[in-house]
Design a protein around this motif. Structure first.
Motif, PDB file in Angstrom:
ATOM      1  N   SER A 140       0.898  -1.401   0.079  1.00  0.00           N
ATOM      2  CA  SER A 140       0.203  -0.029   0.010  1.00  0.00           C
ATOM      3  C   SER A 140       0.899   1.307   0.020  1.00  0.00           C
ATOM      4  N   HIS A 141       2.152   1.151   0.160  1.00  0.00           N
ATOM      5  CA  HIS A 141       3.037   2.333   0.062  1.00  0.00           C
ATOM      6  C   HIS A 141       3.443   2.849  -1.243  1.00  0.00           C
ATOM      7  N   SER A 142       2.727   2.139  -2.238  1.00  0.00           N
ATOM      8  CA  SER A 142       2.891   2.748  -3.776  1.00  0.00           C
ATOM      9  C   SER A 142       2.332   4.062  -3.899  1.00  0.00           C
ATOM     10  N   VAL A 162      10.146   1.845   3.424  1.00  0.00           N
ATOM     11  CA  VAL A 162      10.182   0.380   3.319  1.00  0.00           C
ATOM     12  C   VAL A 162      11.758  -0.079   3.004  1.00  0.00           C
ATOM     13  N   ARG A 163      12.101  -1.037   3.942  1.00  0.00           N
ATOM     14  CA  ARG A 163      13.611  -1.408   3.936  1.00  0.00           C
ATOM     15  C   ARG A 163      13.937  -2.773   3.574  1.00  0.00           C
ATOM     16  N   SER A 164      12.887  -3.443   3.347  1.00  0.00           N
ATOM     17  CA  SER A 164      12.723  -5.196   3.189  1.00  0.00           C
ATOM     18  C   SER A 164      12.744  -5.200   1.548  1.00  0.00           C
ATOM     19  N   ARG A 167      17.476   1.686  -3.414  1.00  0.00           N
ATOM     20  CA  ARG A 167      16.519   2.618  -2.977  1.00  0.00           C
ATOM     21  C   ARG A 167      15.220   2.693  -3.910  1.00  0.00           C
ATOM     22  N   HIS A 168      15.451   2.739  -5.207  1.00  0.00           N
ATOM     23  CA  HIS A 168      14.465   3.111  -6.141  1.00  0.00           C
ATOM     24  C   HIS A 168      14.289   1.781  -7.009  1.00  0.00           C
ATOM     25  N   PRO A 169      13.860   0.530  -6.576  1.00  0.00           N
ATOM     26  CA  PRO A 169      13.824  -0.527  -7.282  1.00  0.00           C
ATOM     27  C   PRO A 169      12.604  -0.451  -8.760  1.00  0.00           C
ATOM     28  N   VAL A 170      11.567   0.256  -8.489  1.00  0.00           N
ATOM     29  CA  VAL A 170      10.561   0.436  -9.436  1.00  0.00           C
ATOM     30  C   VAL A 170      11.421   1.170 -10.564  1.00  0.00           C
ATOM     31  N   TYR A 171      11.972   1.937 -10.301  1.00  0.00           N
ATOM     32  CA  TYR A 171      12.928   2.951 -11.330  1.00  0.00           C
ATOM     33  C   TYR A 171      13.851   1.962 -12.077  1.00  0.00           C
ATOM     34  N   ALA A 172      14.501   1.514 -11.399  1.00  0.00           N
ATOM     35  CA  ALA A 172      15.712   0.454 -11.739  1.00  0.00           C
ATOM     36  C   ALA A 172      14.959  -0.485 -12.943  1.00  0.00           C
ATOM     37  N   ILE A 173      13.895  -1.156 -12.282  1.00  0.00           N
ATOM     38  CA  ILE A 173      13.290  -2.182 -13.078  1.00  0.00           C
ATOM     39  C   ILE A 173      12.671  -1.513 -14.740  1.00  0.00           C
ATOM     40  N   LEU A 174      12.253  -0.429 -14.542  1.00  0.00           N
ATOM     41  CA  LEU A 174      11.837   0.369 -15.944  1.00  0.00           C
ATOM     42  C   LEU A 174      13.203   0.720 -16.730  1.00  0.00           C
ATOM     43  N   ILE A 175      14.019   1.165 -16.035  1.00  0.00           N
ATOM     44  CA  ILE A 175      15.273   1.399 -16.752  1.00  0.00           C
ATOM     45  C   ILE A 175      15.712   0.136 -17.436  1.00  0.00           C
ATOM     46  N   PHE A 176      15.693  -0.831 -16.744  1.00  0.00           N
ATOM     47  CA  PHE A 176      16.185  -2.301 -17.055  1.00  0.00           C
ATOM     48  C   PHE A 176      15.302  -2.797 -18.409  1.00  0.00           C
TER      49      PHE A 176
END
Length: 168
Positions: A98-100, A113-115, A122-131
């Motif tokens: 729900s933190h999205s 969120v640290r898990s 720190r920004h995995p959503v952005y990293a995945i979009l870039i990948f």
């Protein structure tokens, strides 16, 4: 069927699967209370244009075929990168829960969120979009897809900088 058409179909399937994962499997975000402004508008517009460039590439419009010659092995590496983004994005959205939010704001009772993947990036959503964008560039070799991928990477980098500045 030509090898190029095979890669176009694979790109389409992976793109749909990633969008399904984000918007259907993990639910849509509640409607915004106020309109997007400034950088947040570009964070929505540029990925949408990038997606449109993928659709036009996959559809094979002759007037859109500005592709560079990409070796088959490199195209398969792009497929592997995009395919790896599927389980990674699932992991991110399950961890985020729900933190999205599209907005850069702290909510009442906000918790960092640290898990999960946030333990490493720190920004995995952005990293995945870039990948995903890198994978799409390797699969297509299309100049327009590459241009929009670069634009998305730049705007995400700016948004990360803005988020860091707000938290400091």
């Amino acid at each position: 069927m030509s090898l190029d058409m095979t890669f176009r179909i694979i790109l389409a399937v992976l793109t749909v699967a990633l969008y399904y994962n984000r918007h259907i499997a993990h639910g849509r975000r509640p409607p915004r209370k106020k309109p997007l402004t400034g950088l947040e508008r570009w964070v929505v517009i540029l990925p949408s244009l990038w997606t449109l460039s993928l659709v036009l590439y996959v559809a094979g419009f002759p007037w859109f075929d500005y592709s560079l010659p990409v070796p088959t092995a490199v195209r398969w590496i792009g497929v592997a990168i995009m395919a790896l983004c599927l389980p990674l994005s699932n992991w991110v959205y399950r961890t985020l829960g729900s933190h999205s939010s599209k907005e850069l704001r702290l909510r009442h009772n906000h918790q960092l969120v640290r898990s999960g993947p946030y333990r490493y990036v720190r920004h995995p959503v952005y990293a995945i979009l870039i990948f995903c964008a890198v994978g799409a560039c390797l699969i297509s070799g299309n100049v327009v897809v590459i241009a929009f991928s670069a634009a998305v990477a730049v705007v995400l980098r700016l948004r990360i900088s803005k988020a860091v500045a707000r938290l400091v």
